[in-house]
Design a protein around this motif. Structure first.
Motif, mmCIF file in Angstrom:
data_model
loop_
_atom_site.group_PDB
_atom_site.id
_atom_site.type_symbol
_atom_site.label_atom_id
_atom_site.label_comp_id
_atom_site.label_asym_id
_atom_site.label_seq_id
_atom_site.Cartn_x
_atom_site.Cartn_y
_atom_site.Cartn_z
ATOM 1 N N HIS A 117 7.780 8.341 0.107
ATOM 2 C CA HIS A 117 7.194 7.444 -0.894
ATOM 3 C C HIS A 117 7.732 7.790 -2.281
ATOM 4 O O HIS A 117 8.101 6.889 -3.061
ATOM 5 N N GLU A 147 9.847 5.283 -4.641
ATOM 6 C CA GLU A 147 9.283 4.840 -5.915
ATOM 7 C C GLU A 147 10.118 5.320 -7.097
ATOM 8 O O GLU A 147 10.180 4.646 -8.136
ATOM 9 N N PRO A 177 -2.100 6.768 5.713
ATOM 10 C CA PRO A 177 -1.914 6.622 4.263
ATOM 11 C C PRO A 177 -2.991 7.317 3.444
ATOM 12 O O PRO A 177 -2.731 7.725 2.306
ATOM 13 N N GLY A 187 1.915 2.635 -5.778
ATOM 14 C CA GLY A 187 2.312 1.432 -5.058
ATOM 15 C C GLY A 187 1.144 0.848 -4.278
ATOM 16 O O GLY A 187 0.021 0.714 -4.785
ATOM 17 N N SER A 188 1.378 0.527 -3.024
ATOM 18 C CA SER A 188 0.350 -0.094 -2.178
ATOM 19 C C SER A 188 -0.476 0.937 -1.412
ATOM 20 O O SER A 188 -1.329 0.558 -0.608
ATOM 21 N N LEU A 189 -0.245 2.228 -1.650
ATOM 22 C CA LEU A 189 -0.932 3.255 -0.867
ATOM 23 C C LEU A 189 -2.459 3.164 -0.945
ATOM 24 O O LEU A 189 -3.131 3.318 0.085
ATOM 25 N N GLU A 216 -4.395 0.548 -1.290
ATOM 26 C CA GLU A 216 -4.814 -0.559 -0.426
ATOM 27 C C GLU A 216 -4.558 -0.235 1.039
ATOM 28 O O GLU A 216 -5.381 -0.555 1.923
ATOM 29 N N ASP A 217 -3.426 0.422 1.322
ATOM 30 C CA ASP A 217 -3.124 0.810 2.703
ATOM 31 C C ASP A 217 -4.169 1.791 3.234
ATOM 32 O O ASP A 217 -4.563 1.716 4.412
ATOM 33 N N SER A 219 -7.320 -0.122 4.102
ATOM 34 C CA SER A 219 -7.114 -0.873 5.346
ATOM 35 C C SER A 219 -7.108 0.055 6.556
ATOM 36 O O SER A 219 -7.654 -0.282 7.618
ATOM 37 N N TRP A 220 -6.502 1.233 6.397
ATOM 38 C CA TRP A 220 -6.477 2.210 7.491
ATOM 39 C C TRP A 220 -7.889 2.634 7.863
ATOM 40 O O TRP A 220 -8.250 2.648 9.047
#
Length: 278
Positions: free
Chosen positions: A33, A37, A196, A217-219, A221-222, A225-226
């Motif tokens: 990551h 990035e 994540p 980044g999207s971590l 949100e990930d 969701s996880w």
């Protein structure tokens, strides 16, 4: 080693190794990551023949439309990224070597010395009796010990087999380079990668020990969701759901003495340390 086109500025090294040290691939994905990035570029790699048994860690073959592409040999990659504030970060990733660990650690140490690295942060992840609904615990060790204490790192107590993270940590520490090893605890009942939430937990500590601001980044949100996905899976099996509730109760009971005003204040200060610009 590939020659640098410029001198590195106060470089810090961040490393993760696939395999035994990398439950849920949380550690290696954290470094990847950062490389993505920060748009890291390749500096050099270690000769794979020296450290890998290719019957254990096999090269990868890619065939597209009947055409065989170049083989991807297992190796350890060293990349460099320049931070917006001007500091450089050296990123090390690769499978845990199969042999000659002391020589391997010596090679990484030689590269770090040549680049002017004064602090190395090693990342790892392990399977543990940790509930997925609570913050991922991160423990570790630091050399010198005061370095970890100053950051509020919970010290680990362990005696037993170690992976390449422990060997590299000792090599750097013995050479007078500050060394930190950080381990995220992955819930053992959901060990399949990616994780994540654990990657995010490790990166929060990288910010502290590398003294850099990490773009997430999207971590976040990930991670949400996880956790929601694991909630759905555990809800389908009452036995597993009951087991998770037991882990939650044990975790909450163990953490209760830490829920003091001083502890909360320390954690809040730690959160703000690299968020001042926000």
């Amino acid at each position: 080693m590939t020659k640098l086109t410029r001198e590195l500025v106060d470089p810090v090294l961040v490393a993760a190794f696939e395999g035994w040290n990398d439950a849920g691939e949380a550690a290696s994905l954290a470094v990847e990551h950062l490389a993505r990035e920060w748009d890291a570029h390749e500096l050099c790699s270690l000769t794979p023949d020296d450290y890998y048994d290719f019957q254990v860690t096999r090269p990868r073959l890619t065939v597209v439309d009947g055409q065989v592409g170049p083989l991807e040999w297992p190796t350890t990659s060293v990349r460099v990224a320049r931070m917006p504030g001007g500091r450089d970060v050296v990123l090390v990733t690769g499978p845990e070597p199969n042999m000659r660990w002391r020589s391997y650690a010596a090679d990484l140490l030689s590269i770090a010395r040549e680049l002017g690295v004064r602090r190395a942060v090693m990342l790892g992840s392990l399977l543990a009796d940790a509930p997925h609904t609570r913050p991922i615990p991160v423990t570790g060790m630091a050399s010198p010990r005061e370095l970890g204490a100053g950051m509020g790192l919970e010290p680990t107590t362990y005696s037993g087999p170690t992976g390449i993270v422990g060997v590299v940590h000792e090599a750097f520490s013995d050479a007078g380079i500050e060394a930190v090893s950080l381990w995220a605890a992955i819930p053992h009942y959901v060990a399949q990668p990616p994780c994540p939430k654990a990657t995010l937990a490790l990166l929060a500590w990288v910010e502290d020990f590398a003294d850099v601001k990490v773009p997430l980044g999207s971590l976040p949100e990930d991670a949400v969701s996880w956790e929601a996905g694991v909630n759905d899976l555990t809800a389908e099996d009452e036995e597993i759901a009951a087991y998770v509730r037991g882990l939650e109760e044990a975790k909450d009971t163990a953490d209760l003495p830490e829920a003091s005003g001083d502890a909360i204040a320390r954690e809040f200060e730690r959160y703000l340390r690299h968020r001042d610009d926000d």
